[in-house]
Design a protein around this motif. Sequence first.
Motif, mmCIF file in Angstrom:
data_model
loop_
_atom_site.group_PDB
_atom_site.id
_atom_site.type_symbol
_atom_site.label_atom_id
_atom_site.label_comp_id
_atom_site.label_asym_id
_atom_site.label_seq_id
_atom_site.Cartn_x
_atom_site.Cartn_y
_atom_site.Cartn_z
ATOM 1 N N ASP A 128 -1.690 15.719 13.550
ATOM 2 C CA ASP A 128 -1.895 14.562 12.669
ATOM 3 C C ASP A 128 -1.294 14.792 11.289
ATOM 4 N N LYS A 129 -1.723 13.977 10.319
ATOM 5 C CA LYS A 129 -1.126 14.035 8.980
ATOM 6 C C LYS A 129 -1.407 15.334 8.233
ATOM 7 N N ASP A 130 -2.312 16.166 8.715
ATOM 8 C CA ASP A 130 -2.476 17.491 8.101
ATOM 9 C C ASP A 130 -1.159 18.270 8.162
ATOM 10 N N THR A 169 5.096 8.257 3.535
ATOM 11 C CA THR A 169 3.949 9.074 3.936
ATOM 12 C C THR A 169 3.365 9.664 2.673
ATOM 13 N N SER A 170 2.058 9.480 2.495
ATOM 14 C CA SER A 170 1.471 9.953 1.252
ATOM 15 C C SER A 170 0.238 10.798 1.535
ATOM 16 N N ALA A 171 -0.052 11.685 0.609
ATOM 17 C CA ALA A 171 -1.274 12.491 0.721
ATOM 18 C C ALA A 171 -1.799 12.784 -0.670
ATOM 19 N N PHE A 172 -3.023 13.259 -0.723
ATOM 20 C CA PHE A 172 -3.677 13.608 -1.984
ATOM 21 C C PHE A 172 -3.659 12.411 -2.944
ATOM 22 N N ASP A 173 -4.130 11.266 -2.439
ATOM 23 C CA ASP A 173 -4.229 10.026 -3.228
ATOM 24 C C ASP A 173 -2.898 9.644 -3.870
ATOM 25 N N GLY A 174 -1.842 9.793 -3.089
ATOM 26 C CA GLY A 174 -0.525 9.352 -3.539
ATOM 27 C C GLY A 174 0.220 10.379 -4.381
ATOM 28 N N LYS A 175 -0.331 11.589 -4.532
ATOM 29 C CA LYS A 175 0.350 12.595 -5.372
ATOM 30 C C LYS A 175 1.527 13.231 -4.634
ATOM 31 N N PHE A 178 1.673 17.099 7.420
ATOM 32 C CA PHE A 178 2.344 16.707 6.170
ATOM 33 C C PHE A 178 1.607 17.294 4.969
ATOM 34 N N ARG A 179 0.272 17.114 4.957
ATOM 35 C CA ARG A 179 -0.517 17.617 3.818
ATOM 36 C C ARG A 179 -0.293 19.113 3.622
ATOM 37 N N GLN A 180 -0.250 19.852 4.735
ATOM 38 C CA GLN A 180 -0.189 21.321 4.650
ATOM 39 C C GLN A 180 1.228 21.878 4.785
ATOM 40 N N GLY A 219 0.844 -1.197 0.000
ATOM 41 C CA GLY A 219 0.000 0.000 0.000
ATOM 42 C C GLY A 219 0.873 1.238 0.000
ATOM 43 N N LYS A 220 0.288 2.397 0.273
ATOM 44 C CA LYS A 220 1.066 3.630 0.235
ATOM 45 C C LYS A 220 1.960 3.785 1.468
ATOM 46 N N ALA A 221 1.537 3.225 2.607
ATOM 47 C CA ALA A 221 2.337 3.371 3.831
ATOM 48 C C ALA A 221 2.633 2.038 4.515
ATOM 49 N N PRO A 244 -2.069 8.285 13.403
ATOM 50 C CA PRO A 244 -2.191 9.712 13.059
ATOM 51 C C PRO A 244 -2.222 9.956 11.542
ATOM 52 N N ASP A 245 -1.923 8.931 10.723
ATOM 53 C CA ASP A 245 -2.042 9.063 9.271
ATOM 54 C C ASP A 245 -3.500 9.125 8.821
ATOM 55 N N GLY A 246 -4.404 8.554 9.614
ATOM 56 C CA GLY A 246 -5.788 8.398 9.151
ATOM 57 C C GLY A 246 -6.817 9.068 10.041
HETATM 58 N N1 ASP Z 1 -4.172 8.482 2.459
HETATM 59 C C1 ASP Z 1 -4.536 9.155 1.239
HETATM 60 C C2 ASP Z 1 -3.303 9.410 0.365
HETATM 61 O O1 ASP Z 1 -2.241 9.063 0.629
HETATM 62 C C3 ASP Z 1 -5.319 10.387 1.441
HETATM 63 C C4 ASP Z 1 -4.779 11.334 2.464
HETATM 64 O O2 ASP Z 1 -4.520 10.915 3.573
HETATM 65 O O3 ASP Z 1 -4.652 12.532 2.173
HETATM 66 O O4 ASP Z 1 -3.336 9.970 -0.653
#
Ligand code: ASP
Length: 238
Positions: free
Chosen positions: A213-215, A35-41, A217-219, A13-15, A198-200
């Motif tokens: 949490d993972k925000d 660590t992935s975000a935005f559907d693996g982007k 990373f996302r942000q 999987g992604k993680a 904390p990823d989910g």
């Molecule tokens: N887990 C998903 C991903 O890696 C969505 C997310 O967490 O943002 O893209």
Amino acid sequence: MENIEKGNLLTTGKAKSLYESNNPDFLVMHYRDDTSAFDGKKIESLDGKGTINNKFNGFIMEYLESEGIATHFVELINETDSLVKRLDMAPVECVVRNVAAGSICKRLGLEEGIDLNPPTFEFFYKDDDLGDPMINEYHIKSFGWATEEQVEQMQVKTFEVNTALKKLFSNSGMILVDYKLEFGDYKGELLLGDEFTPDGCRVWDVETREKLDKDRFRQGLGDVVESYQIMAKRLGVI
Ligand code: ASP
Ligand code: TMP
């Protein structure tokens, strides 16, 4: 459990990666640093994330079991691996939101941080290529992703998890904003599968509302693994 040996790689999987074991009823779940975000982007490797998530998940799954919620978790094997029951997974994500954040804000034009009372529930179809679209229970039944009874159970169990975990986080000075769960069948019983880390989920400090949490990373807020460790320390995971 004694004499469990890690076998062939089953899926990546992604993680996490899933390995077979020498017992067909059990799998070895390996937590990677990816660590992935935005559907693996957006993907990065963050030192120590696999270890903290493996421990975090083990702690939460054991806590949920103690609260009467059946899970696939069997035991920690080492720093990054856990033994789990082999489930037939529904390709569905169950999300409960106590506070508005993330995709619901974009979709419905909400301000982040608004309390959702009662908490709300959403199903998503697990498909990165489609961007994990939101679906409803009729889609799940029409496409045969789960039975009517399983759909009902997924909703009931996801809310039971909310009652248990809201209390746990709040006792440690944190707000459980939202989270995603996945379920699967084990010999006719629906069990909580995948992970709770904390990823989910989204978790904020109750006083400062700082994101832990993972925000992060996302942000691009930095201190991702450090924040996961803060969350884990407050809960007594580490
Ligand atoms: N887990 C998903 C991903 O890696 C969505 C997310 O967490 O943002 O893209
Ligand atoms: P969302 O606001 O992006 O819909 O996410 C809601 C919660 O579910 C949030 O805590 C992140 C989690 N989630 C995942 O872990 N994986 C996913 O693929 C999705 C869509 C959400």
